[in-house]
Motif scaffolding. Structure first.
Motif, PDB file in Angstrom:
ATOM      1  N   TYR A  96       0.815  -1.220   0.000  1.00 31.39           N
ATOM      2  CA  TYR A  96       0.000   0.000   0.000  1.00 31.39           C
ATOM      3  C   TYR A  96       0.851   1.274   0.000  1.00 31.39           C
ATOM      4  CZ  TYR A  96      -3.759  -3.227   1.282  1.00 31.39           C
ATOM      5  OH  TYR A  96      -4.647  -4.253   1.313  1.00 31.39           O
ATOM      6  N   PHE A 130       0.109   9.223   0.243  1.00 33.56           N
ATOM      7  CA  PHE A 130      -0.209  10.513  -0.367  1.00 33.56           C
ATOM      8  C   PHE A 130       1.080  11.314  -0.554  1.00 33.56           C
ATOM      9  CE2 PHE A 130      -1.197  15.060  -0.270  1.00 33.56           C
ATOM     10  CZ  PHE A 130      -1.974  15.111  -1.415  1.00 33.56           C
ATOM     11  N   ARG A 138      -0.576  16.672 -11.248  1.00 33.38           N
ATOM     12  CA  ARG A 138      -2.034  16.464 -11.347  1.00 33.38           C
ATOM     13  C   ARG A 138      -2.675  17.606 -12.133  1.00 33.38           C
ATOM     14  NH1 ARG A 138      -1.104  13.289  -6.451  1.00 33.38           N
ATOM     15  NH2 ARG A 138      -0.838  14.940  -4.920  1.00 33.38           N
ATOM     16  N   PHE A 155      -4.452   2.093  -9.245  1.00 35.45           N
ATOM     17  CA  PHE A 155      -3.605   2.539  -8.116  1.00 35.45           C
ATOM     18  C   PHE A 155      -4.032   3.952  -7.685  1.00 35.45           C
ATOM     19  CE2 PHE A 155      -0.936   0.068 -11.175  1.00 35.45           C
ATOM     20  CZ  PHE A 155      -0.860  -1.097 -10.450  1.00 35.45           C
ATOM     21  N   ALA A 156      -5.332   4.116  -7.469  1.00 36.98           N
ATOM     22  CA  ALA A 156      -5.910   5.462  -7.357  1.00 36.98           C
ATOM     23  C   ALA A 156      -5.762   6.103  -5.985  1.00 36.98           C
ATOM     24  CB  ALA A 156      -7.382   5.400  -7.749  1.00 36.98           C
ATOM     25  N   PRO A 160      -6.411  11.646  -5.362  1.00 35.60           N
ATOM     26  CA  PRO A 160      -5.938  12.988  -5.718  1.00 35.60           C
ATOM     27  C   PRO A 160      -5.992  13.260  -7.221  1.00 35.60           C
ATOM     28  CG  PRO A 160      -4.093  11.604  -5.016  1.00 35.60           C
ATOM     29  CD  PRO A 160      -5.359  10.861  -4.688  1.00 35.60           C
ATOM     30  N   TYR A 161      -5.595  12.290  -8.062  1.00 31.42           N
ATOM     31  CA  TYR A 161      -5.618  12.519  -9.517  1.00 31.42           C
ATOM     32  C   TYR A 161      -7.063  12.632  -9.999  1.00 31.42           C
ATOM     33  CZ  TYR A 161      -0.650  11.480  -9.870  1.00 31.42           C
ATOM     34  OH  TYR A 161       0.712  11.534  -9.745  1.00 31.42           O
ATOM     35  N   VAL A 176      -9.359   2.487  -9.503  1.00 34.58           N
ATOM     36  CA  VAL A 176      -9.219   1.161  -8.895  1.00 34.58           C
ATOM     37  C   VAL A 176      -8.185   1.229  -7.771  1.00 34.58           C
ATOM     38  CG1 VAL A 176      -8.755  -1.287  -9.327  1.00 34.58           C
ATOM     39  CG2 VAL A 176      -9.664   0.142 -11.176  1.00 34.58           C
ATOM     40  N   GLU A 177      -8.558   0.700  -6.598  1.00 36.43           N
ATOM     41  CA  GLU A 177      -7.644   0.750  -5.442  1.00 36.43           C
ATOM     42  C   GLU A 177      -7.881  -0.490  -4.574  1.00 36.43           C
ATOM     43  OE1 GLU A 177      -5.025   2.720  -4.198  1.00 36.43           O
ATOM     44  OE2 GLU A 177      -5.100   1.266  -2.570  1.00 36.43           O
ATOM     45  N   LEU A 178      -6.803  -1.003  -3.988  1.00 39.79           N
ATOM     46  CA  LEU A 178      -6.868  -2.243  -3.198  1.00 39.79           C
ATOM     47  C   LEU A 178      -6.995  -1.986  -1.696  1.00 39.79           C
ATOM     48  CD1 LEU A 178      -6.575  -5.362  -3.388  1.00 39.79           C
ATOM     49  CD2 LEU A 178      -4.113  -5.054  -3.270  1.00 39.79           C
ATOM     50  N   ASN A 179      -6.320  -0.959  -1.196  1.00 38.85           N
ATOM     51  CA  ASN A 179      -6.260  -0.695   0.248  1.00 38.85           C
ATOM     52  C   ASN A 179      -7.645  -0.252   0.772  1.00 38.85           C
ATOM     53  OD1 ASN A 179      -5.826   0.391   2.787  1.00 38.85           O
ATOM     54  ND2 ASN A 179      -4.091   1.688   2.198  1.00 38.85           N
ATOM     55  N   ASP A 207      -7.992  -5.562  -6.740  1.00 33.59           N
ATOM     56  CA  ASP A 207      -6.613  -5.635  -7.220  1.00 33.59           C
ATOM     57  C   ASP A 207      -6.594  -5.294  -8.716  1.00 33.59           C
ATOM     58  OD1 ASP A 207      -4.151  -6.585  -8.255  1.00 33.59           O
ATOM     59  OD2 ASP A 207      -3.952  -7.955  -6.556  1.00 33.59           O
ATOM     60  N   PHE A 209      -4.664  -6.043 -10.949  1.00 29.55           N
ATOM     61  CA  PHE A 209      -4.325  -7.159 -11.832  1.00 29.55           C
ATOM     62  C   PHE A 209      -5.500  -8.134 -12.025  1.00 29.55           C
ATOM     63  CE2 PHE A 209      -0.338  -5.341 -10.619  1.00 29.55           C
ATOM     64  CZ  PHE A 209       0.352  -5.319 -11.822  1.00 29.55           C
ATOM     65  N   THR A 225       1.880   4.184 -10.732  1.00 32.03           N
ATOM     66  CA  THR A 225       2.322   2.836 -10.366  1.00 32.03           C
ATOM     67  C   THR A 225       3.128   2.811  -9.069  1.00 32.03           C
ATOM     68  OG1 THR A 225       2.816   2.890 -12.734  1.00 32.03           O
ATOM     69  CG2 THR A 225       3.172   0.800 -11.587  1.00 32.03           C
ATOM     70  N   PRO A 226       2.787   1.883  -8.134  1.00 31.76           N
ATOM     71  CA  PRO A 226       3.616   1.780  -6.928  1.00 31.76           C
ATOM     72  C   PRO A 226       5.022   1.307  -7.276  1.00 31.76           C
ATOM     73  CG  PRO A 226       1.654   0.350  -6.799  1.00 31.76           C
ATOM     74  CD  PRO A 226       1.676   0.934  -8.165  1.00 31.76           C
TER      75      PRO A 226
HETATM   76  C1  LIG Z   1       2.040   5.106  -5.361  1.00 32.34           C
HETATM   77  S1  LIG Z   1       0.466   4.956  -4.579  1.00 32.34           S
HETATM   78  C2  LIG Z   1      -0.492   6.104  -5.536  1.00 32.34           C
HETATM   79  C3  LIG Z   1      -1.775   6.489  -4.858  1.00 32.34           C
HETATM   80  C4  LIG Z   1      -2.480   7.687  -5.481  1.00 32.34           C
HETATM   81  N1  LIG Z   1      -2.646   7.541  -6.895  1.00 32.34           N
HETATM   82  C5  LIG Z   1      -1.718   8.955  -5.153  1.00 32.34           C
HETATM   83  O1  LIG Z   1      -0.986   9.448  -6.015  1.00 32.34           O
HETATM   84  O2  LIG Z   1      -1.844   9.435  -4.020  1.00 32.34           O
HETATM   85  C6  LIG Z   1      -0.042   3.404  -5.174  1.00 32.34           C
HETATM   86  C7  LIG Z   1      -1.430   2.988  -4.718  1.00 32.34           C
HETATM   87  O3  LIG Z   1      -1.745   1.730  -5.313  1.00 32.34           O
HETATM   88  C8  LIG Z   1      -2.365   0.898  -4.347  1.00 32.34           C
HETATM   89  N2  LIG Z   1      -2.098  -0.483  -4.799  1.00 32.34           N
HETATM   90  C9  LIG Z   1      -0.949  -1.179  -4.700  1.00 32.34           C
HETATM   91  N3  LIG Z   1      -1.066  -2.366  -5.307  1.00 32.34           N
HETATM   92  C10 LIG Z   1      -2.323  -2.408  -5.825  1.00 32.34           C
HETATM   93  C11 LIG Z   1      -3.023  -3.364  -6.598  1.00 32.34           C
HETATM   94  N4  LIG Z   1      -2.454  -4.509  -6.944  1.00 32.34           N
HETATM   95  N5  LIG Z   1      -4.284  -3.083  -6.979  1.00 32.34           N
HETATM   96  C12 LIG Z   1      -4.868  -1.896  -6.630  1.00 32.34           C
HETATM   97  N6  LIG Z   1      -4.257  -0.953  -5.905  1.00 32.34           N
HETATM   98  C13 LIG Z   1      -2.988  -1.207  -5.508  1.00 32.34           C
HETATM   99  C14 LIG Z   1      -1.763   1.286  -3.032  1.00 32.34           C
HETATM  100  O4  LIG Z   1      -2.596   0.969  -1.960  1.00 32.34           O
HETATM  101  C15 LIG Z   1      -1.579   2.803  -3.215  1.00 32.34           C
HETATM  102  O5  LIG Z   1      -2.713   3.490  -2.786  1.00 32.34           O
END
Ligand SMILES: C[S@@+](CC[C@H](N)C(=O)[O-])C[C@H]1O[C@@H](n2cnc3c(N)ncnc32)[C@H](O)[C@@H]1O
Length: 296
Positions: A96, A130, A138, A155-156, A160-161, A176-179, A207, A209, A225-226
């Protein structure tokens, strides 16, 4: 009152001209513009950049400087008198990408409401990612986008975006967000800003994926992307016209990164124009970059 260089002309225009006026000093906090003005040189050289998220100040302090944290706290409070919490910055961890933060002064909380590009973002820094430094990025994306676009944001996070874009443009966004915690805050943030948004946002909790393969394609995909995740092929496969793909790349590997994208485009039968831009410093010689990919 305003300064003039030609007092004769000013008088001709019927203005009163005053000389040798003692103006009051500005309030103390406005005199200091940054930490350099307030901290001894040996301290300022070692502390990291100061970030402000809502009423929380975040700063990196190496262990050796912790005995002098009092002067650092005092300087930050002078610079930002409305700050309620000061936290020491650690690293991002886990899937996360939550940052480790230690409160070193003020209220014992990491939850706040941050204002950015005209939207409000409720954030709990102990639970979600964040980065306030992406504010300009943005805004840049929001200005590139046209009304009517359908946009996918994997990975939303807390949106913010999505919120900044929806504030400026009448678009349809799927995020799309997992956390779980980020999804809860994202839902609250949509409500918090509902009167300001021109666009619509729907959130999918899952997820990337698993979720993306089941979705149709979109005019534009924005992938924050994380670090350490490769979602290039998947996000590109969902983009009809544009993909903005963020990644962390060593300065010696920028060419290789661009090549990789071009190869992936060819593999997917897409003719692409690729521009890779440095967006922020990540660590020495490594940058956060954004590949702006236009699909012809
Ligand atoms: C780099 S952060 C970006 C978050 C947001 N876009 C921002 O800029 O504040 C990556 C986000 O992807 C989420 N994440 C990580 N792996 C994921 C996955 N497999 N599916 C969905 N979300 C995922 C994390 O929880 C995190 O919120």
């Amino acid at each position: 009152m305003f300064p003039v260089v030609d007092d004769v002309k000013a008088k001709e225009l019927g203005l009163e001209v005053v000389y040798n006026l003692e103006l009051p000093l500005r309030p103390e906090r406005q005199i200091y513009r940054n930490l350099e003005d307030l901290l001894p040189k040996d301290v300022v050289e070692k502390v990291g950049r100061l970030d402000i998220v809502g009423d929380i100040a975040i700063i990196s302090i190496p262990d050796e400087l912790m005995p002098r944290k009092g002067v650092i706290v005092e300087a930050i409070r002078k610079l930002y008198p409305k700050i309620k919490v000061i936290a020491r910055r650690g690293f991002h961890t886990g899937v996360y990408r939550v940052r480790r933060l230690e409160v070193i002064w003020g209220e014992n909380r990491l939850q706040t409401i941050h204002k950015e590009n005209g939207v409000l973002l409720k954030i709990d820094l102990s639970k979600v990612f964040f980065n306030p430094r992406m504010k300009g990025e943005r805004y840049r994306l929001a200005q590139l986008i046209k009304d009517g676009e359908r946009i996918l944001i994997p990975f939303a996070g807390v949106l913010p975006y999505a919120l900044v874009i929806a504030r400026f443009r009448k678009v349809d966004i799927v995020a799309v967000e997992l956390n779980d915690e980020a999804v809860k805050l994202a839902q609250e943030n949509v409500l918090l800003n509902k009167d300001k948004l021109k666009g619509k946002i729907s959130i999918i909790h899952g997820d990337v994926f698993d979720v993306l393969p089941k979705l149709p394609s979109f005019d534009r995909v924005i992938s924050p992307t994380p670090k350490g995740v490769d979602a290039l092929a998947l996000t590109l496969s969902k983009a009809k016209r544009f993909l903005h793909y963020y990644d962390f790349i060593h300065e010696d590997k920028l060419g290789e990164f661009k090549e990789k994208i071009i190869k992936e485009c060819q593999k997917q039968g897409k003719e692409c124009k690729v521009k890779v831009r440095k967006v922020a410093d990540y660590k020495p010689h490594v940058y956060k970059v954004c590949a702006d990919i236009e699909i012809k």
